[in-house]
Design a protein around this motif. Structure first.
Motif, PDB file in Angstrom:
ATOM      1  N   GLY A   1     -27.645   7.622  39.446  1.00 24.99           N
ATOM      2  CA  GLY A   1     -28.532   8.735  39.136  1.00 24.99           C
ATOM      3  C   GLY A   1     -28.514   8.992  37.647  1.00 24.99           C
ATOM      4  N   ASP A   2     -29.214  10.040  37.228  1.00 29.76           N
ATOM      5  CA  ASP A   2     -29.294  10.399  35.818  1.00 29.76           C
ATOM      6  C   ASP A   2     -27.973  11.044  35.396  1.00 29.76           C
ATOM      7  N   PRO A   3     -27.220  10.431  34.451  1.00 28.23           N
ATOM      8  CA  PRO A   3     -25.932  11.002  34.056  1.00 28.23           C
ATOM      9  C   PRO A   3     -26.056  12.164  33.088  1.00 28.23           C
ATOM     10  N   CYS A   4     -27.279  12.539  32.697  1.00 31.09           N
ATOM     11  CA  CYS A   4     -27.455  13.648  31.754  1.00 31.09           C
ATOM     12  C   CYS A   4     -26.848  14.928  32.331  1.00 31.09           C
ATOM     13  N   GLY A   5     -25.922  15.529  31.599  1.00 31.40           N
ATOM     14  CA  GLY A   5     -25.271  16.755  32.049  1.00 31.40           C
ATOM     15  C   GLY A   5     -23.990  16.542  32.826  1.00 31.40           C
ATOM     16  N   ALA A   6     -23.612  15.281  33.071  1.00 30.29           N
ATOM     17  CA  ALA A   6     -22.405  15.026  33.865  1.00 30.29           C
ATOM     18  C   ALA A   6     -21.161  15.591  33.182  1.00 30.29           C
ATOM     19  N   GLY A   7     -21.099  15.498  31.844  1.00 32.38           N
ATOM     20  CA  GLY A   7     -19.954  16.049  31.125  1.00 32.38           C
ATOM     21  C   GLY A   7     -19.863  17.550  31.263  1.00 32.38           C
ATOM     22  N   ASP A   8     -21.025  18.237  31.226  1.00 27.86           N
ATOM     23  CA  ASP A   8     -21.035  19.687  31.429  1.00 27.86           C
ATOM     24  C   ASP A   8     -20.563  20.039  32.832  1.00 27.86           C
TER      25      ASP A   8
ATOM     26  N   VAL B   1      -8.788  18.245  37.836  1.00 25.68           N
ATOM     27  CA  VAL B   1      -9.503  17.047  37.400  1.00 25.68           C
ATOM     28  C   VAL B   1     -10.029  16.272  38.604  1.00 25.68           C
ATOM     29  N   GLN B   2      -9.241  16.159  39.663  1.00 28.56           N
ATOM     30  CA  GLN B   2      -9.713  15.451  40.853  1.00 28.56           C
ATOM     31  C   GLN B   2     -10.941  16.134  41.447  1.00 28.56           C
ATOM     32  N   ARG B   3     -10.905  17.457  41.522  1.00 31.47           N
ATOM     33  CA  ARG B   3     -12.053  18.181  42.065  1.00 31.47           C
ATOM     34  C   ARG B   3     -13.274  18.000  41.165  1.00 31.47           C
ATOM     35  N   ALA B   4     -13.057  18.050  39.855  1.00 33.92           N
ATOM     36  CA  ALA B   4     -14.172  17.948  38.921  1.00 33.92           C
ATOM     37  C   ALA B   4     -14.800  16.560  38.933  1.00 33.92           C
ATOM     38  N   VAL B   5     -13.995  15.517  39.104  1.00 32.05           N
ATOM     39  CA  VAL B   5     -14.541  14.158  39.186  1.00 32.05           C
ATOM     40  C   VAL B   5     -15.467  14.041  40.395  1.00 32.05           C
ATOM     41  N   ALA B   6     -15.055  14.582  41.527  1.00 33.05           N
ATOM     42  CA  ALA B   6     -15.886  14.520  42.734  1.00 33.05           C
ATOM     43  C   ALA B   6     -17.185  15.300  42.541  1.00 33.05           C
ATOM     44  N   GLU B   7     -17.097  16.485  41.919  1.00 30.99           N
ATOM     45  CA  GLU B   7     -18.294  17.294  41.723  1.00 30.99           C
ATOM     46  C   GLU B   7     -19.253  16.632  40.733  1.00 30.99           C
ATOM     47  N   ALA B   8     -18.717  16.008  39.695  1.00 29.41           N
ATOM     48  CA  ALA B   8     -19.573  15.331  38.719  1.00 29.41           C
ATOM     49  C   ALA B   8     -20.284  14.141  39.351  1.00 29.41           C
ATOM     50  N   ALA B   9     -19.596  13.399  40.220  1.00 35.85           N
ATOM     51  CA  ALA B   9     -20.232  12.273  40.903  1.00 35.85           C
ATOM     52  C   ALA B   9     -21.378  12.754  41.790  1.00 35.85           C
ATOM     53  N   ALA B  10     -21.149  13.835  42.524  1.00 33.95           N
ATOM     54  CA  ALA B  10     -22.205  14.378  43.381  1.00 33.95           C
ATOM     55  C   ALA B  10     -23.377  14.891  42.542  1.00 33.95           C
ATOM     56  N   PHE B  11     -23.076  15.475  41.392  1.00 32.54           N
ATOM     57  CA  PHE B  11     -24.107  15.983  40.483  1.00 32.54           C
ATOM     58  C   PHE B  11     -25.002  14.848  39.993  1.00 32.54           C
ATOM     59  N   VAL B  12     -24.393  13.752  39.562  1.00 30.41           N
ATOM     60  CA  VAL B  12     -25.167  12.604  39.083  1.00 30.41           C
ATOM     61  C   VAL B  12     -25.995  12.009  40.220  1.00 30.41           C
ATOM     62  N   ALA B  13     -25.382  11.864  41.395  1.00 32.19           N
ATOM     63  CA  ALA B  13     -26.090  11.280  42.532  1.00 32.19           C
ATOM     64  C   ALA B  13     -27.310  12.111  42.926  1.00 32.19           C
ATOM     65  N   ALA B  14     -27.250  13.428  42.704  1.00 33.30           N
ATOM     66  CA  ALA B  14     -28.363  14.309  43.060  1.00 33.30           C
ATOM     67  C   ALA B  14     -29.452  14.347  41.998  1.00 33.30           C
ATOM     68  N   GLY B  15     -29.258  13.640  40.876  1.00 23.40           N
ATOM     69  CA  GLY B  15     -30.297  13.604  39.849  1.00 23.40           C
ATOM     70  C   GLY B  15     -29.890  14.175  38.522  1.00 23.40           C
ATOM     71  N   GLY B  16     -28.641  14.653  38.398  1.00 22.13           N
ATOM     72  CA  GLY B  16     -28.153  15.164  37.125  1.00 22.13           C
ATOM     73  C   GLY B  16     -28.870  16.427  36.696  1.00 22.13           C
ATOM     74  N   ALA B  17     -28.854  16.688  35.377  1.00 17.29           N
ATOM     75  CA  ALA B  17     -29.477  17.904  34.855  1.00 17.29           C
ATOM     76  C   ALA B  17     -30.982  17.918  35.081  1.00 17.29           C
ATOM     77  N   GLY B  18     -31.584  16.738  35.263  1.00 21.63           N
ATOM     78  CA  GLY B  18     -33.018  16.658  35.501  1.00 21.63           C
ATOM     79  C   GLY B  18     -33.433  16.947  36.931  1.00 21.63           C
ATOM     80  N   ASN B  19     -32.477  17.220  37.815  1.00 24.14           N
ATOM     81  CA  ASN B  19     -32.790  17.522  39.206  1.00 24.14           C
ATOM     82  C   ASN B  19     -33.539  18.857  39.268  1.00 24.14           C
ATOM     83  N   PRO B  20     -34.827  18.866  39.644  1.00 23.73           N
ATOM     84  CA  PRO B  20     -35.585  20.123  39.647  1.00 23.73           C
ATOM     85  C   PRO B  20     -34.970  21.185  40.551  1.00 23.73           C
ATOM     86  N   ALA B  21     -34.325  20.763  41.630  1.00 29.78           N
ATOM     87  CA  ALA B  21     -33.761  21.734  42.571  1.00 29.78           C
ATOM     88  C   ALA B  21     -32.651  22.563  41.946  1.00 29.78           C
ATOM     89  N   LEU B  22     -32.054  22.065  40.858  1.00 26.38           N
ATOM     90  CA  LEU B  22     -30.963  22.792  40.220  1.00 26.38           C
ATOM     91  C   LEU B  22     -31.405  24.167  39.749  1.00 26.38           C
TER      92      LEU B  22
END
Length: 467
Positions: free
Chosen positions: A246-253, A273-294
């Motif tokens: 997915g779009d990695p834009c915003g994954a660091g945030d 850190v373990q929790r944040a890694v899982a949440e960042a992966a789900a964020f990218v998979a859903a379309g990252g910062a460009g996901n309109p649903a966000l």
């Protein structure tokens, strides 16, 4: 999670704009692609995005940032209205605007405009940090953090503070709980040779010592996160739970916001850190910062479970991107090597692993009085802490058949010497074309054997030392 003390985000807010379209030809006057625009979206970026992501789970968030009277600042205020509480510093100049032009989802060019300097903070900034439960500094090199550095230094001495740094930004204050540079930032901030794990570990340790930080988490994209500390200790590598296309834009945030939220909830740095890694992966998979649903949905209420850990939402997301949902089940009363081996093997079969756990009443019916040894909240926490487990679901019945009808996994895994046809779940899986499989199980490992061994050890008399 505290419902009275907010998470405070301090940093540089930007306005991000995505111009999306398709490109099928070159311009007649230059070898440049022509983009036929299909959508134009604007949203808060930088600290504004981090603050929005920190609200997930119903958390109260305060954003301390510099905003002006320009149209970009007004757009940010409108987007964040009702989502976060703004504490503004004056902005001399205009808010930075970063525009990406994308063709068929792929960035072609980025255009940066505007920029200004933050003014001096007032008493509202000091009051916001005084009531904080945790602080996240989202530094984008515009020096908002520097303007309130004195207040941040005081906050770091009494509560968890996460600093997401920038090569052109301000140096983290001493005492930061976790600093989160990405790989490129770590290389810029601590030059060295190579891009191996060893090289990044050395950079992380160097930065932790220079910044007097408790830990530095170097994010490595698909490679996961390397958690390092001052000194010569062994770093901890937290791999991504799956490959997130997915779009990695915003994954660091997302990673920094999730880390700060976990620390606010009382998690240890390793757990955060373990929790944040899982949440960042789900964020990218859903379309990252460009996901309109966000930005189209309201922030979830405190009663809702975070979408990153909800097993049904996870299964839907994995299926939506064409992935394979794997599930397994059991009591998992005393987690042992047999369980761990089974779960690791099951996770490798597909793109996520959901563990179905018997409730306390169900365990008692199956195992008899005295069981479970550990209540279901403890069993869930232990399982969720494993890197191989993406989500946990609880069922009340003697078998997980009803739960499976809701999850609809592609693969159901059991360990031991079962025959697939003997599994009570096999018939349920046939209803949607799922497959039951049996994986090898480590011999001699079981909760019952462990419990009996512990009971025998408890009654062995202790001999007094020889005179």
């Amino acid at each position: 999670m505290s419902t009275h003390r907010p998470l405070v985000v301090v940093g540089d807010t930007l306005l991000d704009e995505d111009i999306e379209g398709v490109s099928t030809r070159l311009a007649p006057d230059a070898p440049a692609p022509v983009v036929d625009v299909t959508a134009d979206r604007r949203r808060p970026g930088g600290a504004g995005l981090a603050a929005e992501l920190a609200t997930h789970g119903g958390r109260e968030v305060v954003l301390v940032t510099a905003l002006g009277d320009d149209p970009a600042s007004e757009a940010v205020r409108g987007s964040l209205l009702g989502r976060v509480r703004l504490v503004e510093l004056p902005l001399r100049g205009s808010l930075p605007v970063k525009t990406r032009v994308l063709a068929s989802g792929r960035p072609l060019v980025r255009i940066d405009r505007g920029g200004g300097a933050p003014g001096k903070p007032d008493g509202a900034v000091r009051e916001a940090l005084a009531e904080a439960h945790a602080v996240l500094v989202a530094d984008y090199g515009r020096h908002t953090a520097g303007a309130v550095r004195e207040h941040l230094a005081a906050a770091a001495r009494r509560l968890p503070l996460v600093w997401d740094p920038h090569p052109r930004g301000d140096v983290p204050v001493p005492g930061a709980r976790i600093v989160t540079p990405n790989a490129a930032e770590a290389c810029a901030l601590s030059p060295g040779d190579g891009q191996s794990l060893r090289a990044y570990a050395e950079r992380g340790t160097d930065l932790a010592e220079r910044w007097k930080a408790a830990a530095v988490a170097v994010t490595l994209g698909e490679g996961g996160v390397l958690l390092t500390r001052p000194g010569a200790g062994t770093p901890m590598l937290v791999p991504a739970p799956y490959r997130a296309d997915g779009d990695p834009c915003g994954a660091g945030d997302c990673f920094a916001a999730a880390t700060a939220a976990a620390l606010a909830d009382g998690a240890l740095p390793e757990e955060a850190v373990q929790r944040a890694v899982a949440e960042a992966a789900a964020f990218v998979a859903a379309g990252g910062a460009g996901n309109p649903a966000l930005w189209q949905i309201s922030p979830p209420s405190p009663a809702q479970e975070a979408p990153e850990t909800d097993p049904f939402a996870l299964a839907d997301r994995v299926r939506a991107r064409g992935g394979t949902v794997v599930a397994t089940g059991g009591c998992f009363d005393l987690l042992h090597a047999g369980h761990v081996g089974l779960l690791e093997s099951a996770r490798r079969i597909g793109d996520c692993l959901i563990v179905c756990v018997n409730s306390d009443e169900s365990v008692t019916r199956l195992k008899g009085p005295g069981r479970p040894l550990n209540p279901v909240p403890d069993r869930i926490r232990v399982l969720a802490g494993l890197g191989s487990v993406d989500a946990v679901a609880v069922f009340e019945e003697d078998t997980p058949a009803a739960l499976l009808h809701r999850l609809r996994p592609d693969v159901w895994v059991k360990g031991g010497d079962y025959s697939v046809d003997e599994l009570p779940e096999a018939e349920a899986l046939r209803a949607w074309g799922g497959q039951a499989v049996v994986l090898p199980y480590l011999d001699g490992r079981s909760t019952t054997l462990l419990a009996r061994r512990a009971a025998r050890a408890a009654v062995v008399p202790v001999r007094p030392p020889a005179p």
